[in-house]
Design a protein around this motif. Structure first.
Motif, mmCIF file in Angstrom:
data_model
loop_
_atom_site.group_PDB
_atom_site.id
_atom_site.type_symbol
_atom_site.label_atom_id
_atom_site.label_comp_id
_atom_site.label_asym_id
_atom_site.label_seq_id
_atom_site.Cartn_x
_atom_site.Cartn_y
_atom_site.Cartn_z
ATOM 1 N N LEU A 180 0.876 -1.175 0.000
ATOM 2 C CA LEU A 180 0.000 0.000 0.000
ATOM 3 C C LEU A 180 0.911 1.221 0.000
ATOM 4 O O LEU A 180 1.790 1.338 0.866
ATOM 5 C CB LEU A 180 -0.869 0.024 1.265
ATOM 6 N N ARG A 181 0.716 2.093 -0.967
ATOM 7 C CA ARG A 181 1.603 3.256 -1.073
ATOM 8 C C ARG A 181 0.803 4.543 -1.101
ATOM 9 O O ARG A 181 -0.323 4.588 -1.585
ATOM 10 C CB ARG A 181 2.450 3.157 -2.339
ATOM 11 N N GLU A 182 1.421 5.577 -0.573
ATOM 12 C CA GLU A 182 0.846 6.925 -0.627
ATOM 13 C C GLU A 182 1.970 7.825 -1.097
ATOM 14 O O GLU A 182 2.939 8.040 -0.350
ATOM 15 C CB GLU A 182 0.448 7.335 0.792
ATOM 16 N N GLY A 183 1.913 8.262 -2.321
ATOM 17 C CA GLY A 183 3.039 9.014 -2.877
ATOM 18 C C GLY A 183 4.280 8.148 -2.836
ATOM 19 O O GLY A 183 4.266 6.991 -3.230
ATOM 20 N N GLY A 214 7.093 -4.573 -9.448
ATOM 21 C CA GLY A 214 5.701 -4.199 -9.678
ATOM 22 C C GLY A 214 5.086 -3.514 -8.465
ATOM 23 O O GLY A 214 4.343 -2.552 -8.598
ATOM 24 N N TRP A 215 5.430 -3.985 -7.292
ATOM 25 C CA TRP A 215 4.786 -3.484 -6.071
ATOM 26 C C TRP A 215 5.219 -2.056 -5.727
ATOM 27 O O TRP A 215 4.469 -1.302 -5.126
ATOM 28 C CB TRP A 215 5.136 -4.371 -4.880
ATOM 29 N N GLU A 219 13.652 -0.365 -9.122
ATOM 30 C CA GLU A 219 14.630 -1.176 -9.847
ATOM 31 C C GLU A 219 15.198 -2.198 -8.865
ATOM 32 O O GLU A 219 15.660 -1.817 -7.773
ATOM 33 C CB GLU A 219 15.740 -0.247 -10.328
ATOM 34 N N ILE A 220 15.137 -3.467 -9.211
ATOM 35 C CA ILE A 220 15.636 -4.517 -8.315
ATOM 36 C C ILE A 220 16.739 -5.280 -9.053
ATOM 37 O O ILE A 220 16.461 -6.183 -9.849
ATOM 38 C CB ILE A 220 14.488 -5.487 -7.890
#
Ligand code: FAD
Length: 395
Positions: A180-183, A214-215, A219-220
């Motif tokens: 879950l991301r916010e900005g 994707g999440w 870059e991984i």
């Protein structure tokens, strides 16, 4: 929505150590989510070798601190029954004339500078340490007394148990589906059982870390590579009186250790084959690989030429980075997320200390040892952690 101060993703050696250290540092509302079983990922495939023998300086320091934790495991876990299966055998590295011998010499010097009991030994002493060896093509030998191996499965479970005793929640069979991301900030994660809010998320997903692409739109720099291990028996038991051995003169850069009371476990130090899907199975073991390893083993230990018998083999996956060293800490531009991936076949020996460093960083404390050398941006900056031994787990 459920809410935790810290959530660890992945229940391998690194995730369980991180969870333990989070609780030890006072974080109580802490959760670990593992999609399968604790230590059922690449930790279960590990050869379990512990050494501080590294040419990359930060690795020497992390491995030394981690080895001290393995050595004092019951005290660390405050449980006199806690067992990581540590067996101290010593670590003997042998190298032919040339680049490998120079690298060996430099590595021993780096270890000695940090006060580690490592030294060059002559052929007579090397043979006293390991009487099975033929050293006729060897120029230089180095020996690290305190090294050996431990049991990765037991270690991860012991950390998980101790963390649970200190209040951590562990959910197995609980795959994470996204963040879950916010900005630019990670606020929690998505699971099949609903969303969970998190003060900080620590991802220790090993070969599954590319999910973060994707999440988190990150870059991984990591791919899965396949590595084989085989065990052999001879006419006499190959016991833990014999050291872990690294043979820099063998074409496959073999490493070996005593295994299962009487066998020798042998793995190759090559780059391995890239695997596109870490869930696609680890594949069959080619018998010509077993024959080749057997021949190289017999060259170093002629006893196996006459009496060697193949016992078993398995394949495992490394989470390999371009410089064969881990990425630890934040990803650029993303707050609320710490990552640990890219252990490139040498993460078990580092895991107790990496767990502590990650837990400290997650709680806003300065890590005991710097995370900075392991930053994700080092590749783009042209500052990789290149070891003296080339690509391989002895970095
Ligand atoms: C053949 C082999 C030999 C090795 N030998 C050595 C050695 O001698 N010495 C040494 O130091 N190291 C060695 N290693 C490396 C070492 O074992 C690993 O670096 C270490 O065990 C990795 O631990 P981990 O916690 O990073 O990964 P893992 O144990 O792989 O844990 C990651 C976990 O994440 C879980 N997961 C994945 N996706 C999700 C999701 N969506 N949601 C929730 N959970 C998820 C997986 O199920 C897994 O349990 C070896 C590795 C292999 C394969």
């Amino acid at each position: 929505m459920e809410s935790f101060d810290a959530v660890v993703l992945g229940g391998g050696a690194v995730g369980c150590a991180t969870l333990f250290h989070l609780t030890r540092l006072g974080c109580r509302r802490v959760l670990l989510l593992e999609r399968g079983d604790i230590a059922g990922g690449t930790t279960a495939q590990s050869s379990g070798i512990l050494r501080t023998y590294y040419s990359v300086r930060p690795n020497v320091a992390v491995a030394r601190a981690a080895l001290a934790m393995f050595q004092d495991f019951p005290a660390l876990l405050e449980d006199e029954e806690a067992d990581c299966g540590l067996i101290r055998t010593g670590y003997l590295a042998v190298a032919p004339e040339g680049k490998a011998a120079l690298a060996l010499e430099r590595t021993i010097a780096a270890q000695q500078e940090l006060g580690i009991a490592a030294r060059l030994v002559d052929h007579a002493e090397a043979r006293a340490i390991h009487p099975w060896l033929d050293l006729s093509d060897i120029a230089l030998c180095g020996y690290e007394e305190e090294a050996g191996f431990a049991d990765p499965y037991m270690t991860a479970h012991a950390f998980a148990r101790a963390a649970r005793r200190q209040g951590a929640v562990i959910r197995q069979g609980a795959p994470v589906l996204g963040l879950l991301r916010e900005g630019g900030r990670v606020r929690g994660l998505r699971t099949g059982g609903g969303d969970i809010a998190a003060g900080v998320v620590v991802s220790t997903l090993n070969v599954w870390s590319p999910l973060l692409r994707g999440w988190a739109e990150a870059e991984i720099p990591c791919h899965a590579s396949r590595h084989l291990v085989a065990s052999f028996a001879a006419d006499a038991p190959y016991t833990s009186a014999l050291p872990v051995l690294k043979d820099f003169a063998s074409p496959l850069m073999l490493y070996s250790r005593p295994h299962a009371g009487s066998e020798i476990l042998v793995g190759a130090g090559d780059a391995g084959d890239e695997v596109a899907d870490p869930d696609g199975g680890t594949g069959d073991i080619p018998m010509d690989w077993v024959a080749e390893v057997g021949a190289q083993l017999a060259h170093r230990m002629p006893r196996f030429a006459e009496h060697g018998r193949f016992v078993r083999a398995w394949a495992g996956l490394y989470d390999t980075t371009p410089d064969w060293n881990p990425v630890l800490g934040k990803l650029p531009g993303i707050e609320g997320l710490l990552v640990a991936f890219g252990f490139s076949g040498h993460g078990f020996k580092l895991s107790p200390m990496v767990g502590r460093m990650l837990a400290q960083a997650a709680l806003g404390l300065p890590p005991d040892l710097p995370l900075d050398p392991y930053r994700a941006t080092r590749f783009a900056e042209g500052a990789p952690l290149r070891g003296a031994f080339g690509s391989g787990a002895v970095s």
